[in-house]
Design an enzyme around this catalytic site. Sequence first.
Site, PDB file in Angstrom:
ATOM      1  CE  LYS A  19     -54.735 113.643  51.936  1.00 38.19           C
ATOM      2  NZ  LYS A  19     -55.384 115.092  51.723  1.00 38.19           N
TER       3      LYS A  19
ATOM      4  CB  SER B 263     -53.425 111.584  55.686  1.00 36.32           C
ATOM      5  OG  SER B 263     -53.903 110.441  56.317  1.00 36.32           O
TER       6      SER B 263
ATOM      7  CE1 TYR C 111     -56.896 110.599  51.504  1.00 31.31           C
ATOM      8  CE2 TYR C 111     -55.868 109.332  52.977  1.00 31.31           C
ATOM      9  CZ  TYR C 111     -56.565 110.609  52.632  1.00 31.31           C
ATOM     10  OH  TYR C 111     -56.884 111.317  53.617  1.00 31.31           O
TER      11      TYR C 111
HETATM   12  P1  NAI Z   1     -65.273 115.371  52.582  1.00 32.48           P
HETATM   13  O1  NAI Z   1     -65.558 114.229  51.728  1.00 32.48           O
HETATM   14  O2  NAI Z   1     -66.119 115.593  53.710  1.00 32.48           O
HETATM   15  O3  NAI Z   1     -64.910 116.785  51.849  1.00 32.48           O
HETATM   16  C1  NAI Z   1     -63.940 116.886  50.780  1.00 32.48           C
HETATM   17  C2  NAI Z   1     -64.717 117.750  49.689  1.00 32.48           C
HETATM   18  O4  NAI Z   1     -63.655 117.994  48.608  1.00 32.48           O
HETATM   19  C3  NAI Z   1     -66.051 117.460  49.264  1.00 32.48           C
HETATM   20  O5  NAI Z   1     -67.126 118.374  49.293  1.00 32.48           O
HETATM   21  C4  NAI Z   1     -65.760 117.058  47.827  1.00 32.48           C
HETATM   22  O6  NAI Z   1     -66.777 117.404  46.935  1.00 32.48           O
HETATM   23  C5  NAI Z   1     -64.523 117.910  47.478  1.00 32.48           C
HETATM   24  N1  NAI Z   1     -63.692 117.466  46.348  1.00 32.48           N
HETATM   25  C6  NAI Z   1     -63.113 116.170  46.091  1.00 32.48           C
HETATM   26  N2  NAI Z   1     -62.509 116.205  45.103  1.00 32.48           N
HETATM   27  C7  NAI Z   1     -62.623 117.369  44.328  1.00 32.48           C
HETATM   28  C8  NAI Z   1     -62.067 117.902  43.321  1.00 32.48           C
HETATM   29  N3  NAI Z   1     -61.232 117.010  42.491  1.00 32.48           N
HETATM   30  N4  NAI Z   1     -62.325 119.203  42.710  1.00 32.48           N
HETATM   31  C9  NAI Z   1     -63.102 120.088  44.000  1.00 32.48           C
HETATM   32  N5  NAI Z   1     -63.554 119.552  44.913  1.00 32.48           N
HETATM   33  C10 NAI Z   1     -63.318 118.288  45.220  1.00 32.48           C
HETATM   34  O7  NAI Z   1     -63.665 115.194  53.318  1.00 32.48           O
HETATM   35  P2  NAI Z   1     -62.886 115.622  54.660  1.00 32.48           P
HETATM   36  O8  NAI Z   1     -63.000 114.382  55.514  1.00 32.48           O
HETATM   37  O9  NAI Z   1     -63.263 116.907  54.986  1.00 32.48           O
HETATM   38  O10 NAI Z   1     -61.505 115.764  53.964  1.00 32.48           O
HETATM   39  C11 NAI Z   1     -60.693 116.930  53.733  1.00 32.48           C
HETATM   40  C12 NAI Z   1     -59.299 116.816  53.689  1.00 32.48           C
HETATM   41  O11 NAI Z   1     -58.860 116.231  54.834  1.00 32.48           O
HETATM   42  C13 NAI Z   1     -59.076 115.471  52.432  1.00 32.48           C
HETATM   43  O12 NAI Z   1     -57.841 115.983  51.726  1.00 32.48           O
HETATM   44  C14 NAI Z   1     -58.791 114.392  53.206  1.00 32.48           C
HETATM   45  O13 NAI Z   1     -57.969 113.510  52.693  1.00 32.48           O
HETATM   46  C15 NAI Z   1     -58.093 114.912  54.476  1.00 32.48           C
HETATM   47  N6  NAI Z   1     -58.027 114.213  55.730  1.00 32.48           N
HETATM   48  C16 NAI Z   1     -59.490 113.614  56.052  1.00 32.48           C
HETATM   49  C17 NAI Z   1     -59.628 112.578  57.332  1.00 32.48           C
HETATM   50  C18 NAI Z   1     -60.543 112.072  57.693  1.00 32.48           C
HETATM   51  O14 NAI Z   1     -60.496 111.223  58.673  1.00 32.48           O
HETATM   52  N7  NAI Z   1     -61.779 112.801  57.472  1.00 32.48           N
HETATM   53  C19 NAI Z   1     -58.069 112.288  57.906  1.00 32.48           C
HETATM   54  C20 NAI Z   1     -56.869 112.929  57.147  1.00 32.48           C
HETATM   55  C21 NAI Z   1     -56.946 113.707  55.910  1.00 32.48           C
END
Ligand code: NAI
Length: 248
Positions: free
Chosen positions: A153, A136, A149
């Site tokens: 990260k 992140s 968080y």
């Molecule tokens: P999202 O919420 O759309 O997708 C995350 C997925 O991870 C979901 O499908 C959820 O069910 C799954 N998940 C969460 N905890 C879990 C667990 N314990 N076991 C199995 N599956 C699990 O989130 P997004 O935005 O696609 O994020 C993906 C990654 O990118 C994350 O690590 C997030 O921290 C990182 N990120 C996202 C940013 C953003 O602005 N969207 C910015 C910087 C980093």
Amino acid sequence: MDMEMAGKVVAITGGASGIGAACAELFQSEGAQIVVIDRAATKTETQSDKTMVLAGDVGDEATVKAHVSQIIARYGRLDGLVTCAGFSTGTSVVNTSLEDWEAVLRTNLTGTFLWSREAAIAMKNSDGGSIVMIGSQLAFAGGRSNAAYLSSKGAVVSLARTLAVEHASDGIRVNVLVPGAIETPLLSRSFARSNDPAAAKARSIARHPIGRLGRSEEMARAALFLVSPISSFTTGSCLMADGGWLAG
Ligand code: NAI
């Protein structure tokens, strides 16, 4: 350009939504065999699917070991891993309960540790591979009201560097993709926690010199570069794909 992904077996944690789902779609279109791991997955593996789907928690050691065994049993190898599973609770240090702290660390850090450990073991037993962890921009820029968080990260970067050094000679590369704010369900939930979600979104957009939020597809293209053999001399690095946030 041929990204040399044909026939590669790539596991994507958190692949049911947002950045992980975009990675699954793009990598598949490049000819890779995709395995999606997600606790929100509504089905378990079916032989007929082009994508193998494994439901479960990335923070549970027995589940992770069983999932990697299933992948090896079916495909005989694991070439790539992208760890997207993650979430935040959006609280300051003094307002973070131990329960929330441990839940966020369990998914974001322990889940990344468990998956990258088991993947490295599997990759070492074949021809090496490439691991991409999603970090992140906030782990570098700092931020507020996201204590667990941000801590998780920051630690992911140290984990990636350690693993990269320990397994470079095994042909395993490990890198971190550092997004800016990307339009996904996670970001919408984060804005929704604010008193004024529209103002929070406007502030976030203003933090990017490019002048907009990022898209999952843009993160998938950056992850594709890191996971593919195209980035063969890149390891232990952080690729900023943040719309200029950290430069601004
Ligand atoms: P999202 O919420 O759309 O997708 C995350 C997925 O991870 C979901 O499908 C959820 O069910 C799954 N998940 C969460 N905890 C879990 C667990 N314990 N076991 C199995 N599956 C699990 O989130 P997004 O935005 O696609 O994020 C993906 C990654 O990118 C994350 O690590 C997030 O921290 C990182 N990120 C996202 C940013 C953003 O602005 N969207 C910015 C910087 C980093």
